[in-house]
Design a protein around this motif. Sequence first.
Motif, short mmCIF file in Angstrom:
data_model
loop_
_atom_site.label_atom_id
_atom_site.label_comp_id
_atom_site.label_asym_id
_atom_site.label_seq_id
_atom_site.Cartn_x
_atom_site.Cartn_y
_atom_site.Cartn_z
N ILE A 4 -7.50 -5.73 -38.50
CA ILE A 4 -7.38 -4.84 -37.34
C ILE A 4 -8.45 -5.18 -36.32
O ILE A 4 -8.19 -5.23 -35.11
CB ILE A 4 -7.48 -3.37 -37.80
CG1 ILE A 4 -6.30 -3.02 -38.70
CG2 ILE A 4 -7.53 -2.43 -36.61
CD1 ILE A 4 -6.41 -1.69 -39.39
N ILE A 5 -9.65 -5.45 -36.80
CA ILE A 5 -10.73 -5.84 -35.88
C ILE A 5 -10.39 -7.17 -35.23
O ILE A 5 -10.62 -7.37 -34.04
CB ILE A 5 -12.07 -5.91 -36.64
CG1 ILE A 5 -12.48 -4.52 -37.12
CG2 ILE A 5 -13.16 -6.50 -35.76
CD1 ILE A 5 -13.65 -4.51 -38.06
N GLY A 6 -9.83 -8.10 -36.00
CA GLY A 6 -9.46 -9.41 -35.45
C GLY A 6 -8.40 -9.31 -34.38
O GLY A 6 -8.40 -10.07 -33.41
N ILE A 7 -7.48 -8.37 -34.54
CA ILE A 7 -6.45 -8.18 -33.51
C ILE A 7 -7.05 -7.53 -32.27
O ILE A 7 -6.66 -7.84 -31.15
CB ILE A 7 -5.28 -7.34 -34.08
CG1 ILE A 7 -4.51 -8.17 -35.09
CG2 ILE A 7 -4.36 -6.85 -32.97
CD1 ILE A 7 -3.40 -7.42 -35.78
N ALA A 15 -3.46 -15.19 -34.76
CA ALA A 15 -2.49 -15.59 -35.78
C ALA A 15 -2.99 -15.28 -37.19
O ALA A 15 -2.24 -14.73 -38.00
CB ALA A 15 -2.18 -17.08 -35.65
N PHE A 16 -4.23 -15.60 -37.48
CA PHE A 16 -4.76 -15.35 -38.83
C PHE A 16 -4.93 -13.86 -39.09
O PHE A 16 -4.73 -13.39 -40.21
CB PHE A 16 -6.08 -16.08 -39.05
CG PHE A 16 -5.90 -17.55 -39.22
CD1 PHE A 16 -5.25 -18.05 -40.35
CD2 PHE A 16 -6.38 -18.44 -38.28
CE1 PHE A 16 -5.09 -19.42 -40.52
CE2 PHE A 16 -6.22 -19.81 -38.44
CZ PHE A 16 -5.57 -20.30 -39.56
N ALA A 17 -5.30 -13.10 -38.06
CA ALA A 17 -5.45 -11.66 -38.24
C ALA A 17 -4.10 -11.02 -38.53
O ALA A 17 -3.98 -10.17 -39.43
CB ALA A 17 -6.07 -11.04 -36.99
N ILE A 18 -3.06 -11.43 -37.83
CA ILE A 18 -1.72 -10.89 -38.06
C ILE A 18 -1.21 -11.32 -39.43
O ILE A 18 -0.64 -10.51 -40.18
CB ILE A 18 -0.77 -11.32 -36.93
CG1 ILE A 18 -1.19 -10.65 -35.63
CG2 ILE A 18 0.67 -10.97 -37.27
CD1 ILE A 18 -0.46 -11.18 -34.41
N ALA A 19 -1.42 -12.59 -39.79
CA ALA A 19 -0.98 -13.07 -41.10
C ALA A 19 -1.70 -12.31 -42.22
O ALA A 19 -1.07 -11.93 -43.22
CB ALA A 19 -1.26 -14.56 -41.22
N ASN A 24 -1.55 -8.42 -46.64
CA ASN A 24 -2.12 -7.23 -47.28
C ASN A 24 -1.10 -6.10 -47.36
O ASN A 24 -1.08 -5.37 -48.36
CB ASN A 24 -3.37 -6.76 -46.53
CG ASN A 24 -4.56 -7.65 -46.82
OD1 ASN A 24 -4.73 -8.09 -47.94
ND2 ASN A 24 -5.36 -7.91 -45.82
N ALA A 25 -0.27 -5.95 -46.34
CA ALA A 25 0.77 -4.92 -46.39
C ALA A 25 1.77 -5.22 -47.50
O ALA A 25 2.20 -4.31 -48.22
CB ALA A 25 1.48 -4.84 -45.04
N LEU A 26 2.13 -6.49 -47.67
CA LEU A 26 3.06 -6.85 -48.74
C LEU A 26 2.45 -6.59 -50.12
O LEU A 26 3.15 -6.16 -51.04
CB LEU A 26 3.46 -8.32 -48.62
CG LEU A 26 4.37 -8.67 -47.43
CD1 LEU A 26 4.58 -10.18 -47.36
CD2 LEU A 26 5.69 -7.95 -47.55
N ILE A 27 1.17 -6.84 -50.27
CA ILE A 27 0.50 -6.58 -51.54
C ILE A 27 0.51 -5.09 -51.84
O ILE A 27 0.80 -4.67 -52.97
CB ILE A 27 -0.94 -7.14 -51.52
CG1 ILE A 27 -0.91 -8.66 -51.53
CG2 ILE A 27 -1.76 -6.61 -52.70
CD1 ILE A 27 -2.25 -9.32 -51.30
N ILE A 28 0.21 -4.26 -50.86
CA ILE A 28 0.20 -2.81 -51.07
C ILE A 28 1.60 -2.31 -51.38
O ILE A 28 1.79 -1.50 -52.30
CB ILE A 28 -0.40 -2.11 -49.83
CG1 ILE A 28 -1.88 -2.44 -49.73
CG2 ILE A 28 -0.18 -0.60 -49.91
CD1 ILE A 28 -2.53 -1.99 -48.44
N ILE A 29 2.60 -2.78 -50.65
CA ILE A 29 3.99 -2.37 -50.91
C ILE A 29 4.42 -2.82 -52.30
O ILE A 29 5.08 -2.07 -53.03
CB ILE A 29 4.92 -2.92 -49.81
CG1 ILE A 29 4.63 -2.21 -48.49
CG2 ILE A 29 6.38 -2.75 -50.19
CD1 ILE A 29 5.31 -2.85 -47.29
N GLY A 30 4.04 -4.02 -52.70
CA GLY A 30 4.38 -4.52 -54.03
C GLY A 30 3.73 -3.69 -55.13
O GLY A 30 4.35 -3.39 -56.15
N PHE A 31 2.48 -3.31 -54.92
CA PHE A 31 1.79 -2.48 -55.91
C PHE A 31 2.47 -1.12 -56.05
O PHE A 31 2.68 -0.63 -57.16
CB PHE A 31 0.33 -2.30 -55.51
CG PHE A 31 -0.42 -1.36 -56.42
CD1 PHE A 31 -0.82 -1.78 -57.67
CD2 PHE A 31 -0.72 -0.07 -56.02
CE1 PHE A 31 -1.50 -0.92 -58.52
CE2 PHE A 31 -1.39 0.79 -56.85
CZ PHE A 31 -1.80 0.37 -58.10
#
Length: 56
Positions: A4-7, A15-19, A24-31
């Motif tokens: 969020i700070i990078g964006i 690009a790296f901040a969005i990636a 991280n969102a996919l990891i949280i959703i998967g958990f």
Amino acid sequence: MVGIIGIALRNRKKAFAIAGLIINALIIIGFIALLAIGLAVPNSTADIVPSSVQPL
């Protein structure tokens, strides 16, 4: 949080901040999905205890 700070920073490539945020969102959703699946599976420990064992 760092994503969020990078964006939010100006004059930087985002690009790296969005990636990072997407990964991280996919990891949280998967958990959360694994937790929901684990809670939805019925408790099958009754099959482990032999029927000849009498409960106390």
